[in-house]
Scaffold this motif. Sequence first.
Motif, PDB file in Angstrom:
ATOM      1  N   GLN A 186       3.855  64.949 108.924  1.00  0.00           N
ATOM      2  CA  GLN A 186       2.690  65.120 109.511  1.00  0.00           C
ATOM      3  C   GLN A 186       2.585  63.797 110.541  1.00  0.00           C
ATOM      4  OE1 GLN A 186      -0.117  66.273 106.559  1.00  0.00           O
ATOM      5  NE2 GLN A 186      -0.022  68.483 107.166  1.00  0.00           N
ATOM      6  N   LEU A 187       2.843  62.622 109.870  1.00  0.00           N
ATOM      7  CA  LEU A 187       2.836  61.302 110.390  1.00  0.00           C
ATOM      8  C   LEU A 187       4.020  61.319 111.442  1.00  0.00           C
ATOM      9  CD1 LEU A 187       2.039  58.181 110.422  1.00  0.00           C
ATOM     10  CD2 LEU A 187       3.742  57.950 108.852  1.00  0.00           C
ATOM     11  N   TYR A 188       5.015  61.828 111.127  1.00  0.00           N
ATOM     12  CA  TYR A 188       6.244  61.849 112.487  1.00  0.00           C
ATOM     13  C   TYR A 188       5.685  62.641 113.424  1.00  0.00           C
ATOM     14  CZ  TYR A 188      10.262  59.662 110.396  1.00  0.00           C
ATOM     15  OH  TYR A 188      11.569  58.641 110.047  1.00  0.00           O
ATOM     16  N   ARG A 189       5.180  63.709 113.184  1.00  0.00           N
ATOM     17  CA  ARG A 189       4.519  64.607 114.333  1.00  0.00           C
ATOM     18  C   ARG A 189       3.598  63.872 115.104  1.00  0.00           C
ATOM     19  NH1 ARG A 189       0.356  69.633 113.848  1.00  0.00           N
ATOM     20  NH2 ARG A 189       0.783  70.659 115.626  1.00  0.00           N
ATOM     21  N   ARG A 190       2.789  62.937 114.714  1.00  0.00           N
ATOM     22  CA  ARG A 190       1.843  62.127 115.382  1.00  0.00           C
ATOM     23  C   ARG A 190       2.559  60.933 116.198  1.00  0.00           C
ATOM     24  NH1 ARG A 190      -3.600  61.533 115.920  1.00  0.00           N
ATOM     25  NH2 ARG A 190      -4.009  63.246 114.075  1.00  0.00           N
ATOM     26  N   ALA A 191       3.372  60.247 115.217  1.00  0.00           N
ATOM     27  CA  ALA A 191       3.784  58.736 115.580  1.00  0.00           C
ATOM     28  C   ALA A 191       4.985  58.808 116.151  1.00  0.00           C
ATOM     29  CB  ALA A 191       3.592  57.921 114.585  1.00  0.00           C
ATOM     30  N   VAL A 192       5.901  59.660 115.756  1.00  0.00           N
ATOM     31  CA  VAL A 192       7.272  59.717 116.191  1.00  0.00           C
ATOM     32  C   VAL A 192       7.789  60.862 117.224  1.00  0.00           C
ATOM     33  CG1 VAL A 192       9.582  59.471 115.541  1.00  0.00           C
ATOM     34  CG2 VAL A 192       8.015  58.746 114.151  1.00  0.00           C
ATOM     35  N   SER A 193       7.948  62.094 116.896  1.00  0.00           N
ATOM     36  CA  SER A 193       8.070  63.112 117.669  1.00  0.00           C
ATOM     37  C   SER A 193       8.207  64.331 116.797  1.00  0.00           C
ATOM     38  CB  SER A 193       9.209  63.008 118.787  1.00  0.00           C
ATOM     39  OG  SER A 193      10.605  63.222 118.041  1.00  0.00           O
ATOM     40  N   VAL A 194       8.013  65.642 117.331  1.00  0.00           N
ATOM     41  CA  VAL A 194       8.077  66.899 116.637  1.00  0.00           C
ATOM     42  C   VAL A 194       9.446  66.934 116.369  1.00  0.00           C
ATOM     43  CG1 VAL A 194       7.869  69.213 116.726  1.00  0.00           C
ATOM     44  CG2 VAL A 194       5.959  67.858 117.379  1.00  0.00           C
ATOM     45  N   GLN A 195      10.679  66.842 117.177  1.00  0.00           N
ATOM     46  CA  GLN A 195      11.873  66.706 116.924  1.00  0.00           C
ATOM     47  C   GLN A 195      12.311  66.037 115.883  1.00  0.00           C
ATOM     48  OE1 GLN A 195      13.870  69.351 118.122  1.00  0.00           O
ATOM     49  NE2 GLN A 195      15.128  68.557 116.425  1.00  0.00           N
ATOM     50  N   ALA A 196      11.681  64.657 115.603  1.00  0.00           N
ATOM     51  CA  ALA A 196      12.152  63.700 114.713  1.00  0.00           C
ATOM     52  C   ALA A 196      11.547  64.431 113.377  1.00  0.00           C
ATOM     53  CB  ALA A 196      11.428  62.360 114.934  1.00  0.00           C
ATOM     54  N   PRO A 207       8.879  52.106 113.382  1.00  0.00           N
ATOM     55  CA  PRO A 207       9.884  51.526 112.591  1.00  0.00           C
ATOM     56  C   PRO A 207       9.601  51.516 111.015  1.00  0.00           C
ATOM     57  CG  PRO A 207       9.591  49.997 114.402  1.00  0.00           C
ATOM     58  CD  PRO A 207       8.283  51.086 114.515  1.00  0.00           C
ATOM     59  N   GLU A 208       8.295  51.292 110.808  1.00  0.00           N
ATOM     60  CA  GLU A 208       7.622  51.445 109.444  1.00  0.00           C
ATOM     61  C   GLU A 208       7.939  52.922 108.730  1.00  0.00           C
ATOM     62  OE1 GLU A 208       3.991  50.121 106.530  1.00  0.00           O
ATOM     63  OE2 GLU A 208       4.047  49.597 108.924  1.00  0.00           O
ATOM     64  N   ALA A 209       7.730  53.812 109.665  1.00  0.00           N
ATOM     65  CA  ALA A 209       7.640  55.234 109.401  1.00  0.00           C
ATOM     66  C   ALA A 209       8.888  55.557 109.066  1.00  0.00           C
ATOM     67  CB  ALA A 209       7.128  56.152 110.585  1.00  0.00           C
ATOM     68  N   GLU A 210       9.889  55.172 109.693  1.00  0.00           N
ATOM     69  CA  GLU A 210      11.586  55.560 109.411  1.00  0.00           C
ATOM     70  C   GLU A 210      11.791  54.895 108.400  1.00  0.00           C
ATOM     71  OE1 GLU A 210      13.132  54.183 113.135  1.00  0.00           O
ATOM     72  OE2 GLU A 210      12.893  56.202 114.183  1.00  0.00           O
ATOM     73  N   ALA A 211      11.287  53.628 107.761  1.00  0.00           N
ATOM     74  CA  ALA A 211      11.816  52.908 106.773  1.00  0.00           C
ATOM     75  C   ALA A 211      11.259  53.456 105.642  1.00  0.00           C
ATOM     76  CB  ALA A 211      11.425  51.500 106.911  1.00  0.00           C
ATOM     77  N   LEU A 212      10.034  54.164 105.640  1.00  0.00           N
ATOM     78  CA  LEU A 212       9.371  54.920 104.576  1.00  0.00           C
ATOM     79  C   LEU A 212      10.117  56.405 104.109  1.00  0.00           C
ATOM     80  CD1 LEU A 212       7.238  54.845 102.626  1.00  0.00           C
ATOM     81  CD2 LEU A 212       5.560  55.939 104.146  1.00  0.00           C
ATOM     82  N   ALA A 213      10.337  56.932 105.348  1.00  0.00           N
ATOM     83  CA  ALA A 213      11.414  58.327 105.354  1.00  0.00           C
ATOM     84  C   ALA A 213      12.613  57.936 104.500  1.00  0.00           C
ATOM     85  CB  ALA A 213      11.491  58.727 106.587  1.00  0.00           C
ATOM     86  N   ALA A 214      13.479  56.868 104.936  1.00  0.00           N
ATOM     87  CA  ALA A 214      14.531  56.548 104.103  1.00  0.00           C
ATOM     88  C   ALA A 214      14.404  56.450 102.756  1.00  0.00           C
ATOM     89  CB  ALA A 214      15.209  55.144 104.964  1.00  0.00           C
ATOM     90  N   LYS A 215      13.341  55.700 102.379  1.00  0.00           N
ATOM     91  CA  LYS A 215      12.801  55.508 101.070  1.00  0.00           C
ATOM     92  C   LYS A 215      12.673  56.726 100.320  1.00  0.00           C
ATOM     93  CE  LYS A 215       9.974  52.709  98.089  1.00  0.00           C
ATOM     94  NZ  LYS A 215       8.868  51.641  97.878  1.00  0.00           N
ATOM     95  N   VAL A 216      11.836  57.735 101.110  1.00  0.00           N
ATOM     96  CA  VAL A 216      11.614  59.146 100.290  1.00  0.00           C
ATOM     97  C   VAL A 216      12.830  59.846 100.186  1.00  0.00           C
ATOM     98  CG1 VAL A 216      10.344  61.282 100.790  1.00  0.00           C
ATOM     99  CG2 VAL A 216       9.330  59.098 101.255  1.00  0.00           C
TER     100      VAL A 216
END
Length: 422
Positions: free
Chosen positions: A243-253, A218-227
Amino acid sequence: KTAAEQSPLSADLAELQCHFTWELERSRELLFSTRDRLEDLLPDESNPWRGHIYNLLGFLQTQLGHSDEALSPFSSASEALRGPALLVNYSDLAWLHHKRGEPDRSQDYLQRVKELSREYPTGRDQLLPEVYAEKAWTQMEVCRNNGLAARLFQKALEEEEEQVEWHSAHVLALCYAQNKSSDLLEQLTHASERDPENLLLRVAYMELCARSGQEVVPEAEALAAKVLQRPDRMHRHMKPLLQLYRRAVSVQAAVDLATKALDKRPDSRFLKACLAMCYMWRIHQRAPVSQELIKNAAALLREVISLYPDSCFRTEIDLANVYAQYNHSLADAKLLYSELLRRDLEPWPKQKLYNSYAKFLHFQMKDWHTSMQYHLRAAEIPVKSCSRSNSIEALQKIKTRRVCDPRLRAQVNDFLLRTPKI
């Protein structure tokens, strides 16, 4: 002037603290890639290291033999920097004019260095904190020596502890150096509170949390929206965020995020390279990949190569490997590899190429014998790298194979006997 008359100038230049005396010699491929990466950062006028970026660009252009082109970024650095922060810039300019065969201009900048040094004196064997900070930042950008960078930032902070961007960079250097300090998360939190606009700190914090198994999606997605809301600053934050998304969410994300970013700035070569990087992550996954995605990746890689003509070597290898997985493109892969193999490459790129080509021969061409020959060529290049380690591991497996050319086996065994374990 005679050599005798020029020798005092050379001695004075050697005493300066600047990019030309910091032992930053790198391969031309790495110089080009660093130059292109820094040029991608320049549109972000909020970057606190903007003056230092110009300084480093001037140095890189000089090292690449483009001393005329170096004048512009050095002049931009002079305009962006103030007070003691100009010391490295004036020292760099003294070196630039020396290399251009302009001793009078070089002496002019040496005089400016002396005047600044008198205005901002330091103790014996000590540097100005601004010099420590720029040297530290340069170590991070050029040499990836984050441990040394952290120590240099610490020295700068001992003199100017209120410099927020130095604190942030110091903590990031500790993080990138994989510092095992138990309070690193606390340091990241504290630095982020002092420097809330520095999203690299938040990304680094979430990366550490993700590594320890904590939920950060959730925090990664919120940060992505801010960027995504600040396209002018995307170049500074997008790659570590992906790189954070690759590790914590998914490669497709990560692919989806890079696509959204590129939609915001469709003319950005940097974001095209980021999306190509995400495509390669997806292709290298064990999950099945559609031919449509591989086709799109190949097209994008070709475009990235055209946009980074001086620093596209690794992208060309990626393209060759994508061709190898694309229906009816094995011939294209062989052709591209043959073109790369004919180039006069420096040791590191050559090692990377031999290792990649060896894997191509093994997995796509089923030519195990020639594959081992190229792994041996890669391993014999005395450059420490992941490519060399991978090739040595491949060579060590030859001992378990019964079918092998005796001459090749003897070459491999001889190499392994005289090569320290890594």
